[in-house]
Design a protein around this motif. Structure first.
Motif, PDB file in Angstrom:
ATOM      1  N   PHE A  71       1.364 -13.917  -2.208  1.00 48.93           N
ATOM      2  CA  PHE A  71       0.941 -14.274  -3.560  1.00 48.93           C
ATOM      3  C   PHE A  71       1.427 -13.312  -4.639  1.00 48.93           C
ATOM      4  O   PHE A  71       1.274 -13.585  -5.830  1.00 48.93           O
ATOM      5  N   GLY A  72       1.995 -12.175  -4.240  1.00 48.32           N
ATOM      6  CA  GLY A  72       2.385 -11.159  -5.196  1.00 48.32           C
ATOM      7  C   GLY A  72       1.263 -10.157  -5.407  1.00 48.32           C
ATOM      8  O   GLY A  72       0.087 -10.463  -5.191  1.00 48.32           O
ATOM      9  N   TYR A  73       1.627  -8.965  -5.832  1.00 47.34           N
ATOM     10  CA  TYR A  73       0.647  -7.876  -5.943  1.00 47.34           C
ATOM     11  C   TYR A  73      -0.491  -8.221  -6.893  1.00 47.34           C
ATOM     12  O   TYR A  73      -1.667  -7.990  -6.585  1.00 47.34           O
ATOM     13  N   LYS A  74      -0.179  -8.754  -8.063  1.00 43.01           N
ATOM     14  CA  LYS A  74      -1.197  -9.030  -9.074  1.00 43.01           C
ATOM     15  C   LYS A  74      -2.236 -10.020  -8.560  1.00 43.01           C
ATOM     16  O   LYS A  74      -3.441  -9.839  -8.763  1.00 43.01           O
ATOM     17  N   ASN A  75      -1.809 -11.085  -7.904  1.00 43.49           N
ATOM     18  CA  ASN A  75      -2.734 -12.097  -7.402  1.00 43.49           C
ATOM     19  C   ASN A  75      -3.478 -11.638  -6.153  1.00 43.49           C
ATOM     20  O   ASN A  75      -4.595 -12.082  -5.890  1.00 43.49           O
TER      21      ASN A  75
END
Length: 360
Positions: free
Chosen positions: A341-345
Motif C-alpha cells: 500500500f505504500g509507506y503513508k497508507n
C-alpha cells in the motif's frame, strides 16, 4: 433452572412460580424487537453520558484485562472471527458500506488496524476519566455517532442498540460461548466473569443501555444469551452467504493478511461457520461453508490443531509472544503493508486526544 425456563417459554409454557427467572430467549426477543428501534447516537439522552458506569468494579475489570493478556493469542483470534460474523448483519453492513472505510483491502487494513490499536489501549490502561482508555472510547464513540447521523441524513436507519450489542458479541461472544474451541483452556469462573464485566463496562460507555447489554453479572446468563444470538441471529445470517457479506469479509481478511500472512479467507470463514453450529453438532460432520480444496483442508486441520495445542502452557506462551511481536511490527514497521500500500497508507496512527463533539 434457567435453561429449563428458556425451553419452557419456547414450548409455550410459563412457570408462574418463577416469574422473575431469567430467560435468554426473552432477552433476545426484546433486543431484536425493541432494541432495533432505539438509536445509539446523540438523539437519545443516554448517549451523551461519558462517565464510568456506576456498576463498574475495578477488581473485576482488572481481572478481565488480566484474563485477556493471559490468553491474548486465542482471544485476539476469537475477535477476528467475531469481526467476520458481525459483518453478516445487514444493518451493520449497511453502515460500513456507507462510510466507505472498508470497501477495499487497503481501506479495510487501515480501519481494522486502527480498531486493533484502540482495543489494545482498553486492555492495557486503567479506566479513569482522563486515561488513555477513556479517551480512546470517546474517540470511537464520536465515530459511531458521526456514522449514525450521516446515515440519518440520507434517510437510512441509524446505528441502533441491536447493532451495538451484535458488535459487542463480536468482541467477546466466542470467548464465552466457544471458550475451548478458540483455544482458551482452564479458564475459571472468576476470570470469565471478569472478562464479561470488562465488556459490560465498555458497552455501557459506548452507549448500550443496561436493558440491552448482553454482558450480565452471571456467567451462565451471558453464555445463554451468546447461544441465543448464535442460533437465532448469526447462524442464519451467515448461512445466507449474502453478496455484500462475502465481499466485505474478503476485504477484511485480505486487508489484515498484511498484518498476518497466515490468514486465509475461505479457511477462516469456514472455521467461524463451524463455531456457529449447535453444540451437539460441533464434533460431528455437517455441511461446510466452502468446498475447500486439498491444501485448504490441510490448513483447516492445522488451525484446529493449533487451537488444541493452546491447552499446554508452553504453546500458549509461545503464541502469545508471537502475537506481541506481530503487534510491535504493525506499530513500527508493517513491511508487508508498506510493500503493498505504500509507506503513508501502511502506517496507521490513532489520535485519541482529538475527539469531536457529539454534535459533529
Amino acid at each position: 433452572m434457567t435453561v429449563k425456563y428458556t425451553e419452557d417459554l419456547r414450548n409455550g409454557k410459563n412457570d408462574e412460580k418463577t416469574p422473575n427467572a431469567f430467560s435468554a430467549a426473552k432477552f433476545v426477543d426484546d433486543l431484536l424487537k425493541d432494541g432495533s428501534k432505539v438509536p445509539c447516537d446523540n438523539t437519545i439522552e443516554e448517549f451523551e453520558v461519558n462517565d464510568i458506569p456506576k456498576f463498574y468494579d475495578a477488581k473485576k475489570y482488572k481481572a478481565g484485562q488480566n484474563f485477556y493478556h493471559k490468553h491474548v493469542f486465542a482471544l485476539f483470534f476469537s475477535k477476528f472471527l467475531g469481526l467476520i460474523v458481525t459483518l453478516s448483519s445487514a444493518s451493520i453492513l449497511a453502515v460500513l458500506i456507507m462510510t466507505k472505510m472498508s470497501s477495499s483491502p487497503m481501506t479495510a487494513y487501515r480501519r481494522y488496524v486502527a480498531t486493533i490499536f484502540h482495543v489494545n489501549l482498553w486492555y492495557e490502561h486503567e479506566l479513569t476519566p482522563d486515561s488513555k482508555a477513556m479517551k480512546s472510547l470517546r474517540r470511537i464513540k464520536s465515530f459511531h455517532n458521526s456514522a449514525s447521523m450521516r446515515s440519518r441524513k440520507i434517510e437510512r436507519p441509524p446505528i441502533t442498540q441491536t447493532d451495538m450489542v451484535l458488535t459487542q458479541f463480536g468482541f467477546m461472544g466466542f470467548g464465552i460461548a466457544r471458550t475451548e474451541m478458540i483455544g482458551v483452556y482452564g479458564a475459571t469462573k472468576e476470570e470469565l466473569e471478569g472478562y464479561i464485566h470488562f465488556w459490560r463496562v465498555i458497552g455501557s460507555i459506548m452507549g448500550i443501555q443496561d436493558r440491552f447489554n448482553m454482558c450480565r453479572d452471571s456467567l451462565e446468563e451471558t453464555r445463554e444469551i451468546c447461544e441465543e444470538l448464535i442460533n437465532r441471529v448469526y447462524r442464519p445470517y451467515v448461512a445466507k452467504k449474502d453478496k455484500d457479506f462475502v465481499e466485505m469479509t474478503s476485504y477484511l481478511t485480505d486487508g489484515l493478511w498484511y498484518t498476518n500472512p497466515m490468514l486465509n479467507y475461505r479457511v477462516f470463514v469456514s472455521f467461524m461457520y463451524d463455531m456457529l453450529q449447535p453444540k451437539e453438532c460441533l464434533n460431528n460432520n455437517h455441511e461446510s461453508y466452502f468446498d475447500l480444496g486439498f491444501f485448504e483442508r490441510w490448513y483447516y486441520k492445522i488451525l484446529y490443531g493449533l487451537m488444541y495445542s493452546l491447552k499446554y502452557d508452553i504453546c500458549r506462551l509461545y503464541h502469545n509472544f508471537h502475537h506481541h511481536l506481530r503487534m510491535w511490527i504493525i506499530h513500527w514497521y508493517p513491511f508487508l503493508a508498506v510493500f503493498k500500500f505504500g509507506y503513508k497508507n501502511a502506517m496507521v496512527s490513532i489520535d485519541i486526544n482529538n475527539v469531536k463533539t457529539h454534535a459533529n
